[in-house]
Design a protein around this motif. Structure first.
Motif, short mmCIF file in Angstrom:
data_model
loop_
_atom_site.label_atom_id
_atom_site.label_comp_id
_atom_site.label_asym_id
_atom_site.label_seq_id
_atom_site.Cartn_x
_atom_site.Cartn_y
_atom_site.Cartn_z
N SER A 147 -18.72 40.44 -24.32
CA SER A 147 -18.00 39.39 -25.04
C SER A 147 -17.26 40.01 -26.22
O SER A 147 -17.54 41.16 -26.62
CB SER A 147 -18.97 38.33 -25.54
N GLU A 148 -16.33 39.27 -26.80
CA GLU A 148 -15.63 39.74 -27.99
C GLU A 148 -16.61 40.02 -29.13
O GLU A 148 -16.46 40.99 -29.87
CB GLU A 148 -14.56 38.74 -28.44
N GLU A 149 -17.61 39.17 -29.25
CA GLU A 149 -18.63 39.37 -30.29
C GLU A 149 -19.39 40.67 -30.07
O GLU A 149 -19.63 41.43 -31.01
CB GLU A 149 -19.60 38.19 -30.30
N GLN A 150 -19.76 40.95 -28.83
CA GLN A 150 -20.46 42.19 -28.53
C GLN A 150 -19.58 43.41 -28.80
O GLN A 150 -20.06 44.42 -29.32
CB GLN A 150 -20.93 42.20 -27.07
N GLN A 180 -17.16 43.59 -31.03
CA GLN A 180 -17.08 43.75 -32.48
C GLN A 180 -18.36 44.38 -33.02
O GLN A 180 -18.29 45.26 -33.90
CB GLN A 180 -16.79 42.41 -33.17
N GLN A 181 -19.51 43.97 -32.52
CA GLN A 181 -20.78 44.56 -32.95
C GLN A 181 -20.81 46.05 -32.59
O GLN A 181 -21.22 46.88 -33.40
CB GLN A 181 -21.96 43.85 -32.28
N PHE A 182 -20.37 46.37 -31.38
CA PHE A 182 -20.35 47.76 -30.94
C PHE A 182 -19.50 48.61 -31.88
O PHE A 182 -19.94 49.67 -32.34
CB PHE A 182 -19.82 47.87 -29.51
N THR A 220 -18.54 47.98 -34.95
CA THR A 220 -19.14 48.02 -36.29
C THR A 220 -20.27 49.05 -36.34
O THR A 220 -20.35 49.86 -37.27
CB THR A 220 -19.67 46.62 -36.69
N ILE A 221 -21.12 49.03 -35.34
CA ILE A 221 -22.22 49.99 -35.27
C ILE A 221 -21.69 51.41 -35.12
O ILE A 221 -22.14 52.34 -35.79
CB ILE A 221 -23.19 49.63 -34.12
N THR A 242 -20.37 52.72 -38.37
CA THR A 242 -21.47 53.05 -39.29
C THR A 242 -22.09 54.39 -38.92
O THR A 242 -22.33 55.24 -39.79
CB THR A 242 -22.54 51.94 -39.29
#
Length: 156
Positions: free
Chosen positions: A126-129, A131-133, A135-136, A139
């Motif tokens: 998903s788009e949310e996943q 974005q999380q990927f 971001t991680i 980092t």
């Protein structure tokens, strides 16, 4: 039985190898030398930025390699008729890397294949996943840069 903890470094390394093998097969470079993979990566960089010429130093920085290594890669690309190098008018120490017609054709072909490959990798996310990927991943990249900088400073 208790499951062993997963390690970030091992996971990234495994993904990196699989990504490299998959892209090599996709771009039909398996019979060619590893230099061809780097050449393909550089052509992809040109295509992604929609440019026909770039400074050699910018390409070197993108790959994160030494100047001598970049020079050897570009010599091979010149020999293969993919690029020509021209002195910068503003700074004679700088060289422009200019794509030939053959390279522009390869860029277009590879860019299309890489876009399809990216879509295939995003399947089921998903788009949310995504974005999380990212971001991680950002980092972890920053953490690795700090580690590299600390190791560099410790050697000084």
């Amino acid at each position: 039985m208790e499951e062993e903890p997963r390690h970030i470094g091992h996971t990234i390394k495994t993904l990196s190898h699989l990504l490299h093998r998959s892209m090599t097969k996709l771009l039909k470079l398996e019979e060619e030398s590893s230099g061809s993979v780097v050449q393909s990566h550089l052509l992809g960089y040109f295509a992604h930025h929609q440019k026909n010429r770039m400074l050699q130093s910018d390409l070197q920085q993108h790959l994160g390699i030494r100047r001598s290594t970049m020079t050897n890669i570009l010599k091979g690309m010149e020999r293969d008729g993919l690029i020509v190098r021209e002195e910068s008018e503003e700074d004679k120490r700088q060289k422009w890397v200019v794509l030939t017609g053959l390279a522009k054709q390869k860029c277009a072909e590879h860019f299309h294949l890489v876009q399809e490959f990216e879509l295939a990798m995003r399947q089921g996310l998903s788009e949310e996943q995504l974005q999380q990927f990212f971001t991680i991943a950002d980092t972890i990249r920053r953490n690795l840069e700090i580690i590299c900088l600390q190791n560099y400073e410790n050697k000084q």
